[in-house]
Write an enzyme that holds these catalytic residues in place. Structure first.
Site, mmCIF file in Angstrom:
data_model
loop_
_atom_site.group_PDB
_atom_site.id
_atom_site.type_symbol
_atom_site.label_atom_id
_atom_site.label_comp_id
_atom_site.label_asym_id
_atom_site.label_seq_id
_atom_site.Cartn_x
_atom_site.Cartn_y
_atom_site.Cartn_z
ATOM 1 N N LYS A 108 0.843 -1.194 0.000
ATOM 2 C CA LYS A 108 0.000 0.000 0.000
ATOM 3 C C LYS A 108 0.882 1.249 0.000
ATOM 4 O O LYS A 108 2.105 1.177 0.139
ATOM 5 C CB LYS A 108 -0.919 -0.014 1.226
ATOM 6 C CG LYS A 108 -0.173 0.022 2.549
ATOM 7 C CD LYS A 108 -1.109 -0.077 3.734
ATOM 8 C CE LYS A 108 -0.319 -0.029 5.044
ATOM 9 N NZ LYS A 108 -1.196 -0.053 6.222
ATOM 10 N N TYR A 168 15.561 31.000 4.661
ATOM 11 C CA TYR A 168 14.402 31.754 5.137
ATOM 12 C C TYR A 168 14.464 31.956 6.646
ATOM 13 O O TYR A 168 14.802 31.057 7.403
ATOM 14 C CB TYR A 168 13.117 31.010 4.781
ATOM 15 C CG TYR A 168 12.787 31.047 3.308
ATOM 16 C CD1 TYR A 168 12.511 32.252 2.671
ATOM 17 C CD2 TYR A 168 12.759 29.875 2.562
ATOM 18 C CE1 TYR A 168 12.210 32.291 1.312
ATOM 19 C CE2 TYR A 168 12.451 29.899 1.210
ATOM 20 C CZ TYR A 168 12.175 31.101 0.592
ATOM 21 O OH TYR A 168 11.889 31.141 -0.747
#
Length: 363
Positions: A35, A259
């Site tokens: 999955k 940043y």
């Protein structure tokens, strides 16, 4: 130079890990859990790699019907099990047509089976909630639900039986033994196949292995236990996440980078800029000091991870060049270790890679 992040997937490692899991659980069939896009390794790639050969996986565990259909359309044989079951009555004809098996864990699913006429019965796995308290029927609900399934013409007989552990990744937690005892006492004397064990239980609780085991993360060479590594169990990491340096810059003491001017250099150094960021699935919250591997040595991330790039402190005497390959995790830098630095689990790192990351299959 290929300055784009790529996940290089080793077929050899996947096959080795499957063989190793067979050694760990020699009396069980293997339901390889693929999955979440094969835990980020590529759903169809993984399934095709470990199926259709002697000693390959006996079946596959999936979360959604769409995943199962992708495998069938890709030519994957073997048994397919929907671990969350189906969500609509209209799913049932597709399940029948494609020979897919399904968990039944909720009253609504049972009602849909009772109310839908099918061309042939569906093989179901009745899920018992033995202590996870997420999906499944409680111990007191089980007898009545089992009888209804036995009476349902749309359900193939015998009915298979499953449960899921809450704390199998804690080898000393007594809840796992309690769940095993409660499950076995509940289903004693009933026909059908049984499955209890995920990766952690397969490795650490061999008494839970039963007819089938359902290894997920271990198939990819990663340990399911915090503080542990797959290599401790003779597993090989199947994914190497790599990118490249796209800049090397002189950086003065006192200067900041990234940043928020989040990190400030304490001394003169060289900084490297790596072409990977949170837009590729590398966690934005990776803290200063999280290692990457560059030219055989570990160098720390500094500053904030941005959408497309991250920066690393190379050291003043570094000789690294633009184009050099950078390993974010892999054989030499375990994903479990990176996850520990970031404060998450390896499962999250490998499954969060975005489609921008090119998946490359290796022998």
């Amino acid at each position: 130079m290929k300055p784009f992040p790529r996940a290089e997937i080793s077929r050899h490692a996947l096959k080795h890990n499957l063989a190793r899991l067979r050694e760990i659980a020699p009396h069980s069939q293997i339901m390889a859990v693929v999955k979440a896009n094969g835990y980020g390794h590529g759903l169809l790639n993984v399934a095709q790699c470990v199926s259709n050969y002697d000693g390959g996986a006996d079946g596959f565990g999936l979360a959604r019907l769409e995943e199962a259909l992708e495998l069938r359309n890709g030519g994957v044989q073997g048994r397919l099990l929907l671990l969350e079951g189906f969500f609509r009555a209209s799913d049932l004809p597709l399940i029948v047509e494609n020979d897919i098996e399904t968990a039944v864990h909720h009253e609504s699913q049972l009602q849909m089976l009772e109310q839908t006429a099918l061309s042939k019965p569906v093989k179901v796995w009745l899920k018992v909630d033995s202590g996870m308290h997420r999906l499944g029927f409680s111990l007191t609900q089980f007898p009545a639900i089992y009888q209804r399934l036995m009476a349902c013409e749309s359900v193939a007989k015998p009915i298979n039986l499953m449960t899921h552990f809450a704390c199998a990744d804690e080898p000393d937690n007594p809840l796992t033994l309690k769940q095993m005892r409660d499950f076995e006492n509940l289903i004693a004397g009933l026909d059908g196949e049984r499955t209890l064990a995920n990766s952690a239980a397969t490795i650490f609780w061999p008494q839970s292995q039963a007819d089938w085991v359902r290894p997920g993360i271990a198939l990819y060479g990663v340990s399911p236990v915090m503080g542990d590594k797959g290599t401790n169990h003779q597993l090989i990491p199947a994914m190497e996440l790599v990118s490249n340096l796209i800049a090397v810059r002189e950086h003065k003491a006192g200067d900041c980078v990234g940043y928020g001017a989040y990190w400030q250099a304490k001394e003169d150094t060289l900084l490297g800029v790596v072409a990977i960021g949170y837009g590729d699935g590398y966690p934005r919250n990776a803290p200063e000091g999280t290692p990457v591997l560059l030219n055989g040595r570990r160098v720390p991330i500094v500053g904030r991870v941005s959408m497309d790039m991250l920066t690393v402190d190379l050291g003043l005497d570094a000789t690294d060049c633009v184009g050099d390959s950078v390993q974010l995790w892999g054989k030499e830098l375990a994903v479990e270790e990176v996850a520990e630095h970031i404060g998450t689990i390896a499962y999250e790192l490998v499954t969060k890679l975005t489609p921008r990351v090119m998946v490359k299959l290796l022998p």
